[in-house]
Design an enzyme around this catalytic site. Structure first.
Site, PDB file in Angstrom:
ATOM      1  N   HIS A  24       0.828  -1.216   0.000  1.00 21.84           N
ATOM      2  CA  HIS A  24       0.000   0.000   0.000  1.00 21.84           C
ATOM      3  C   HIS A  24       0.863   1.268   0.000  1.00 21.84           C
ATOM      4  O   HIS A  24       0.492   2.280   0.611  1.00 21.84           O
ATOM      5  CB  HIS A  24      -0.950   0.029   1.202  1.00 21.84           C
ATOM      6  N   HIS A  54      -4.137   0.942  11.897  1.00 19.28           N
ATOM      7  CA  HIS A  54      -3.908  -0.330  12.593  1.00 19.28           C
ATOM      8  C   HIS A  54      -5.269  -0.959  12.914  1.00 19.28           C
ATOM      9  O   HIS A  54      -6.073  -0.334  13.620  1.00 19.28           O
ATOM     10  CB  HIS A  54      -3.126  -0.041  13.883  1.00 19.28           C
ATOM     11  N   ASN A  86     -10.244  -2.964   2.287  1.00 22.21           N
ATOM     12  CA  ASN A  86      -9.870  -3.036   0.867  1.00 22.21           C
ATOM     13  C   ASN A  86     -11.120  -2.906   0.004  1.00 22.21           C
ATOM     14  O   ASN A  86     -12.234  -3.011   0.510  1.00 22.21           O
ATOM     15  CB  ASN A  86      -9.213  -4.391   0.555  1.00 22.21           C
TER      16      ASN A  86
HETATM   17 FE1  HDE Z   1      -2.531  -4.842   5.460  1.00 20.76          FE
HETATM   18  N1  HDE Z   1      -0.748  -4.045   5.948  1.00 20.76           N
HETATM   19  N2  HDE Z   1      -1.872  -6.664   6.040  1.00 20.76           N
HETATM   20  N3  HDE Z   1      -4.276  -5.731   4.827  1.00 20.76           N
HETATM   21  N4  HDE Z   1      -3.215  -3.095   4.831  1.00 20.76           N
HETATM   22  C1  HDE Z   1      -0.400  -2.748   5.798  1.00 20.76           C
HETATM   23  O1  HDE Z   1       0.716  -1.418   7.390  1.00 20.76           O
HETATM   24  C2  HDE Z   1      -0.768  -6.884   6.759  1.00 20.76           C
HETATM   25  C3  HDE Z   1      -4.592  -7.049   4.900  1.00 20.76           C
HETATM   26  C4  HDE Z   1      -4.463  -2.797   4.388  1.00 20.76           C
HETATM   27  O2  HDE Z   1      -3.368   3.454   3.896  1.00 20.76           O
HETATM   28  C5  HDE Z   1       0.931  -2.428   6.423  1.00 20.76           C
HETATM   29  O3  HDE Z   1       1.052   0.814   7.639  1.00 20.76           O
HETATM   30  C6  HDE Z   1      -0.679  -8.289   7.124  1.00 20.76           C
HETATM   31  C7  HDE Z   1      -5.981  -7.251   4.604  1.00 20.76           C
HETATM   32  C8  HDE Z   1      -4.542  -1.399   4.012  1.00 20.76           C
HETATM   33  O4  HDE Z   1      -1.754   3.321   5.377  1.00 20.76           O
HETATM   34  C9  HDE Z   1       1.353  -3.754   7.057  1.00 20.76           C
HETATM   35  C10 HDE Z   1      -1.766  -8.890   6.554  1.00 20.76           C
HETATM   36  C11 HDE Z   1      -6.481  -6.011   4.348  1.00 20.76           C
HETATM   37  C12 HDE Z   1      -3.275  -0.885   4.266  1.00 20.76           C
HETATM   38  C13 HDE Z   1       0.202  -4.656   6.694  1.00 20.76           C
HETATM   39  C14 HDE Z   1      -2.505  -7.868   5.877  1.00 20.76           C
HETATM   40  C15 HDE Z   1      -5.398  -5.072   4.489  1.00 20.76           C
HETATM   41  C16 HDE Z   1      -2.472  -1.957   4.788  1.00 20.76           C
HETATM   42  C17 HDE Z   1       1.925  -1.805   5.482  1.00 20.76           C
HETATM   43  C18 HDE Z   1      -2.155 -10.354   6.579  1.00 20.76           C
HETATM   44  C19 HDE Z   1      -7.913  -5.648   3.939  1.00 20.76           C
HETATM   45  C20 HDE Z   1      -2.801   0.523   4.012  1.00 20.76           C
HETATM   46  C21 HDE Z   1       2.024  -0.359   5.848  1.00 20.76           C
HETATM   47  C22 HDE Z   1      -2.242 -10.906   7.877  1.00 20.76           C
HETATM   48  C23 HDE Z   1      -8.866  -5.745   5.000  1.00 20.76           C
HETATM   49  C24 HDE Z   1      -3.142   1.465   5.139  1.00 20.76           C
HETATM   50  C25 HDE Z   1       1.228  -0.219   7.026  1.00 20.76           C
HETATM   51  C26 HDE Z   1      -2.723   2.861   4.774  1.00 20.76           C
HETATM   52  C27 HDE Z   1      -1.148  -1.812   5.194  1.00 20.76           C
HETATM   53  C28 HDE Z   1       0.161  -5.933   7.108  1.00 20.76           C
HETATM   54  C29 HDE Z   1      -3.691  -8.149   5.143  1.00 20.76           C
HETATM   55  C30 HDE Z   1      -5.599  -3.665   4.277  1.00 20.76           C
HETATM   56  C31 HDE Z   1       2.689  -4.302   6.624  1.00 20.76           C
HETATM   57  C32 HDE Z   1       0.425  -8.920   7.942  1.00 20.76           C
HETATM   58  C33 HDE Z   1      -6.739  -8.582   4.625  1.00 20.76           C
HETATM   59  C34 HDE Z   1      -5.749  -0.678   3.452  1.00 20.76           C
HETATM   60  O5  HDE Z   1       1.439  -3.652   8.446  1.00 20.76           O
END
Ligand code: HDE
Length: 683
Positions: free
Chosen positions: A76, A340, A149
């Site tokens: 993202h 978060h 998402n």
């Molecule tokens: Fe994320 N995801 N994600 N994700 N995600 C991040 O956090 C992660 C997942 C989503 O505009 C990170 O600040 C793991 C699902 C959005 O700043 C990180 C897993 C969904 C955004 C991270 C998922 C999301 C992130 C990277 C699987 C939809 C952007 C930078 C267990 C519901 C937020 C950050 C923004 C961002 C980890 C799966 C949505 C690395 C480990 C499912 C919208 O922490």
């Protein structure tokens, strides 16, 4: 009541205002506040001599510059955000004790960041990808983040696999190719060998992954969460955002071209809509399942690769979010915002979805490296609108000056404060779910059906949507070099639909699967974009207009288009004044050098006569391309011959206005509302 609402809404804005700095008209100083007499020449020993170490101003300026970048988000990375407010339609206290979901008289400030997942910070907006849709609610009980998402399911079922799927979809590590695209070997190798991804892949290959606008996307919390009411009673919930403009997409060829012509297409779209006062609106919906029905569904509600079909569990609309203010500073706000899923308020809780559990660890960890320490909550965009008090101290970039000596819990010197408070006084209490089991690394048997809902999605698509999905698979797998990966992928999707797999196989030169197929016949109409909202508002119309146009009638049509909330660009041989009959002139703001058809939703040819050959050639190309992208095209008077040159007379979605401009305007605006004419015959 209005006052109270505005107070809520303005609270975050006021808090941010305190940090705003306007440098305009001020004397230049160092960061220590020292006024400087010179900012262009470093301090040297002689006019042509070496620069001196003692030039503190030079060193401060360049050192700061050298440190201007922070790590981009691992996923993202490319995003765009706006401020807004959330208002509740009805009291939800039956389900939750969250105050912002109970009191319909307050407006909760929000900050929303939309993003692509795969590409780096500088990648293009219109790539094929899921979109992030993360909302921070600044509530009176602290920040609540709904980190969603635009696709309701995910690639994997367990957080421990996240690094694997991300490694696989990112550019390949030996040469960092391709950028922001899943059309490569490692991604499809992952897919074929991790078949839980099947449902998500169907969405990624669909039009959902190439949205027309952030303003025209749904948002989904993906996981099953819990709502807890005042009595401690829990319900399972899935969160939905529904855009008031409907769900609409680009066509793939257009998305491809836009990535070069206007890589900021979605940014521009959101920024301009807000600047023009056309505020994007999204309604918040809940799908609710009672605790006792946990095991009554055809799937496991803890499995993030499953939707709850809306026809089975209806979406209850409970409120509306309006995005009404652009940021003042991209870095300070959009880049530094830290979401978060674990930022919750009383009344909202988690489930044991193993993907969600993984996320609950990851987000703080990622902020620590990205924002450089544990005090990122003090960055203005991340601060709650309510005060925070605890015994956490120090760390990089600490801003608060905590007074007093007692910085530990269970003290007598400060009467054992700050003190936890009971749930009745607003203290967060985790839902006391009964948990029993052996420590085990395993997947529940109830998580093993990877294909039924992938087929449900396929069955729900219109013929045009099915064609787009088939084309997308053919593109992506057509780019894969490994014949084995191609074959494995096609064989995998035979489990979704045999005919689909056979068509792809033929196109990409591998053996058509002979077995497979699915016995799922159900469909969910809510999944098809054909069944979305169709309104013309905020669509962009390219108006081709050359000198000598029919003054009164063209002016009438343009007034109608503007009256219908459409954005208009006038394309002519040159920018500036273009004269028509009856002394009417109109300002052109574009030429064919600055405007391309992919940037518009529709074309109105108001006049294309009496022009030079170069212009005519460009006009033919522009109109033809819009036609090939299924867009509505309208022409009146001196514009009609252009239709004949392009052989468009009588084609679907092509509207001609000869005498009755009112009728023409109505028909053309209706055509724009329909978005695209998929049944159009294109030769
Ligand atoms: Fe994320 N995801 N994600 N994700 N995600 C991040 O956090 C992660 C997942 C989503 O505009 C990170 O600040 C793991 C699902 C959005 O700043 C990180 C897993 C969904 C955004 C991270 C998922 C999301 C992130 C990277 C699987 C939809 C952007 C930078 C267990 C519901 C937020 C950050 C923004 C961002 C980890 C799966 C949505 C690395 C480990 C499912 C919208 O922490």
């Amino acid at each position: 009541m209005t006052d109270k609402r505005n107070q809520g809404q303005n609270k975050k804005q006021k808090q941010l205002d305190v940090f705003k700095v306007n440098d305009k008209g001020k004397a230049l100083t160092t960061n220590q506040g020292l006024k400087m007499s010179e900012d262009e020449f470093s301090l040297k020993a002689g006019e042509r001599g070496p620069t001196l170490m003692e030039d503190f101003h030079f060193r401060e300026k360049v050192t700061h510059f050298d440190h201007e970048r922070i790590p981009e988000r691992v996923v993202h990375a490319r995003g765009f955000a706006a401020h807004g407010e959330f208002e509740l339609y009805e009291d939800m206290s039956q389900y939750t004790r969250a105050k912002f979901l109970q009191d319909t008289s307050t407006k909760t400030p929000v900050f929303v960041r939309f993003s692509t997942v795969n590409g780096a910070r500088g990648s293009a907006d219109t790539v094929r990808d899921a979109r992030g849709f993360a909302t921070k609610f600044y509530t009176e009980e602290g920040n609540y983040d709904l980190v969603a998402n635009n696709i309701p399911v995910f690639f994997i079922q367990d957080g421990i696999k996240f690094p694997d799927v991300v490694h696989a979809f990112k550019p390949e590590p030996d040469n960092d190719i391709p950028q922001a695209s899943t059309a490569h070997d490692t991604f499809w190798d992952f897919v074929a060998n991790n078949q839980e991804s099947a449902h998500m892949i169907m969405w990624i290959m669909s039009d959902r992954a190439i949205p027309r606008s952030f303003r025209m996307m749904e948002g989904f919390g993906v996981h099953t969460f819990r709502l807890i009411n005042e009595e401690g009673q829990a319900h399972f919930v899935k969160f939905h955002w529904k855009p008031k403009l409907g769900v609409h997409s680009l066509v793939w060829d257009e998305a491809h071209k836009l990535a070069g012509i206007d890589p900021d297409f979605h940014r521009n779209d959101l920024w301009n809509a807000i600047e023009n006062g056309q505020y994007p609106e999204f309604e918040l919906g809940f799908q609710i399942i009672k605790e006792e029905d946990e095991f009554n569904m055809e799937f496991d509600i803890l499995d993030a690769t499953k939707i709850w079909p809306e026809e089975v569990v209806p979406v209850k609309i409970i409120g509306k979010m309006t995005l009404n203010r652009n940021v003042d500073n991209f870095f300070s706000e959009t880049e530094q915002v830290a979401f978060h899923p674990g930022h919750v308020v009383p009344g909202i809780d988690f489930t044991n979805d193993p993907l969600l559990q993984g996320r609950l660890f990851s987000y703080i960890d990622t902020q620590l490296i990205r924002l450089g320490g544990p005090n990122f909550h003090e960055i203005p965009i991340n601060r709650p609108v309510v005060p925070f008090h605890n015994n956490q101290r120090d760390g990089y970039h600490r801003q608060t000056i905590n007074v007093g000596k007692d910085n530990y819990h269970r003290n007598s010197l400060a009467g054992n404060t700050p003190a936890p408070v009971s749930p009745a006084e607003g203290g967060y209490e985790h839902y006391q779910e009964k948990v029993e089991g052996r420590k085990i690394r395993a997947r529940s048997e109830s998580f093993t059906d990877h294909f039924s809902q992938a087929t449900l999605f396929w069955n729900s698509m219109s013929p045009a949507e099915k064609k787009h999905i088939t084309d997308a698979f053919s593109f992506e797998l057509g780019k894969v070099k490994s014949k084995s990966v191609k074959q494995q992928s096609v064989d995998m999707f035979a489990n979704v639909d045999l005919e689909l797999a056979k068509t792809i196989a033929k196109r990409i030169g591998v053996n058509p699967p002979t077995s497979g197929g699915s016995n799922v016949t159900a469909s969910s109409p809510a999944l098809s974009q054909q069944n979305t909202i169709f309104i013309p508002d905020t669509r962009r119309v390219a108006v081709i207009l050359t000198k000598g146009f029919h003054g009164p009638e063209v002016k009438y049509v343009l007034d109608q288009l503007e009256g219908a909330n459409l954005f208009i660009d006038i394309i002519s041989e040159h920018q500036g004044k273009v004269s028509g009959s009856n002394g009417i002139s109109i300002d052109a703001n574009q030429t064919f050098q600055t405007a391309k058809s992919v940037q518009y939703d529709a074309v109105y040819i108001a006049n294309a006569s009496q022009t030079n050959r170069e212009f005519n050639k460009d006009a033919v190309y522009f109109i033809d391309e819009a036609f090939r992208h299924y867009k509505p095209i309208g022409a009146t008077h001196g514009g009609i011959p252009a239709l004949t040159i392009n052989k468009l007379d009588g084609k679907q979605g092509v509207i001609i206005g000869k005498d009755n401009m009112r009728k023409f305007s109505d028909e053309f605006i209706n055509a724009i509302a329909l978005h695209r004419f998929w049944d159009r015959k294109i030769v």
